[in-house]
Design an enzyme around this catalytic site. Structure first.
Site, short mmCIF file in Angstrom:
data_model
loop_
_atom_site.label_atom_id
_atom_site.label_comp_id
_atom_site.label_asym_id
_atom_site.label_seq_id
_atom_site.Cartn_x
_atom_site.Cartn_y
_atom_site.Cartn_z
N HIS A 32 0.72 -1.09 -0.12
CA HIS A 32 0.00 -0.02 0.07
C HIS A 32 0.88 1.31 0.22
O HIS A 32 0.57 2.42 -0.54
CB HIS A 32 -1.02 0.08 1.12
CG HIS A 32 -1.82 1.27 1.04
ND1 HIS A 32 -3.00 1.15 0.28
CD2 HIS A 32 -1.57 2.41 1.39
CE1 HIS A 32 -3.59 2.45 0.35
NE2 HIS A 32 -3.15 3.12 1.03
N ASP A 73 0.57 4.32 -2.52
CA ASP A 73 0.51 5.81 -2.28
C ASP A 73 1.66 6.55 -2.92
O ASP A 73 1.34 7.60 -3.32
CB ASP A 73 0.82 5.98 -0.71
CG ASP A 73 -0.51 5.60 0.17
OD1 ASP A 73 -1.78 5.62 -0.42
OD2 ASP A 73 -0.52 5.52 1.28
N HIS A 112 3.57 10.73 2.68
CA HIS A 112 3.04 11.57 1.76
C HIS A 112 3.88 12.83 1.97
O HIS A 112 4.18 13.29 0.73
CB HIS A 112 1.56 12.10 2.02
CG HIS A 112 0.71 10.80 2.10
ND1 HIS A 112 0.64 10.04 0.76
CD2 HIS A 112 -0.08 10.20 2.67
CE1 HIS A 112 -0.37 9.23 0.81
NE2 HIS A 112 -0.78 9.08 2.06
ZN LIG Z 1 -3.27 5.19 1.03
#
Ligand SMILES: [Zn+2]
Length: 302
Positions: A233, A237, A260
């Protein structure tokens, strides 16, 4: 020459935002060459926000875009699906501020794109090809990109949980393996952190339907789709955040415990220094993305 692509027809879905909990309807539509991915807020007179680095706003538990005070939140899973499916141009209409989380992975978006169909366009796709390396460190977090002829990612996480610990996943994305290895990996969170996150106004839409819920020593809503679903995952992302380059990248990305904020910082550093890369076109054919993401993941294919 590999050319730009869009979807063939409009497709829709609806759901709720992971963080806002807000109900939202989403409609994906074909767009002309050179458009890129553009979000459109139908609840705000069709206000448009391009999915590019200069519109990146607040970045913490999700990536949000903002332009003149208008937000689009949690863009990463859809943008990841567009890269994985080789879609360069699309308009994405939303009637609220956050994308639907659906099942917490990119698979429902991939299925929408497959349902819409993929259309080749006339213009040659321009890739951003790395010529020099770029490394960024922040405490024990690391992210870097190195010159390469294809797009690949190597991601490592070290999460203090008996099911996770240190996981590394390496994948080449240019050959269509995104569908099989990445698209189905769901987002995750722990029961222990839940209240603190809700207190921050986050994960209001989270449920066992849209994320892997970790307990102190296991998973509340198993089984996992992949044994190492968590690190996969993170790759999902990362691919979504790197889409904010506005072009497909040719390079090897290495990340260790990044998130992020570091993903999007890497994007803006790359774009700022034009000596790091060049724009190229690529001869040959786009690899066909024929494998059903759902069938593969359901079968537990690794
Ligand atoms: Zn995510």
């Amino acid at each position: 020459m590999i050319s730009e692509q869009t979807i063939r027809s409009a497709v829709e879905c609806s759901g709720i935002g992971l963080h806002s909990g807000a109900p939202v309807s989403m409609r994906m539509m074909p767009a002309a060459s050179g458009t890129g991915i553009v979000f459109r807020r139908t609840d705000l007179d069709g206000y448009e926000i391009e999915a590019v680095s200069r519109n990146v706003a607040r970045v913490s538990y999700a990536t949000s875009l903002m332009k003149k005070g208008v937000f689009i939140s949690t863009t990463e899973h859809l943008l990841s699906a567009f890269i994985g499916m080789g879609i360069d141009n699309a308009i994405v209409e939303l009637d609220n501020l956050e994308l639907p989380i659906l099942d917490g992975s990119a698979r429902p978006f991939v299925e929408m794109i497959r349902k819409a169909g993929v259309r080749k366009q006339r213009r040659a796709r321009k890739y951003l090809k790395m010529r020099r390396e770029l490394e960024m460190r922040e405490g024990n977090k690391f992210i870097a990109v190195y010159p390469a002829d294809v797009y690949s990612v190597s991601y490592s996480i070290n999460f203090p949980h008996p099911l996770i610990g240190k996981e590394t996943f390496e994948v080449e994305l240019s050959n269509g393996s995104y569908l099989r290895h990445i698209a189905g990996a769901r987002t995750f969170g722990s029961r222990e952190d839940e209240q603190a996150m809700r207190n921050m106004g986050l994960i209001r839409g989270a449920s066992s339907e849209n994320c892997i819920v970790l307990t102190r020593d296991g998973v509340e809503n198993g089984p996992l789709r992949y044994e190492d679903e968590f690190v996969r995952h993170k790759v999902l992302d990362l691919v979504g955040d790197l889409a904010l380059l506005g072009k497909q990248i040719l390079g090897k990305v290495v990340a260790d415990r990044a998130g992020h904020a570091m993903h999007t910082a890497l994007v803006s550093r790359i774009l700022r220094d034009k000596t790091l890369w060049e724009e190229v076109t690529v001869d040959g054919e786009e690899p066909a993305r024929t494998q059903a993401a759902s069938a593969e993941a359901a079968a537990g294919a690794h």
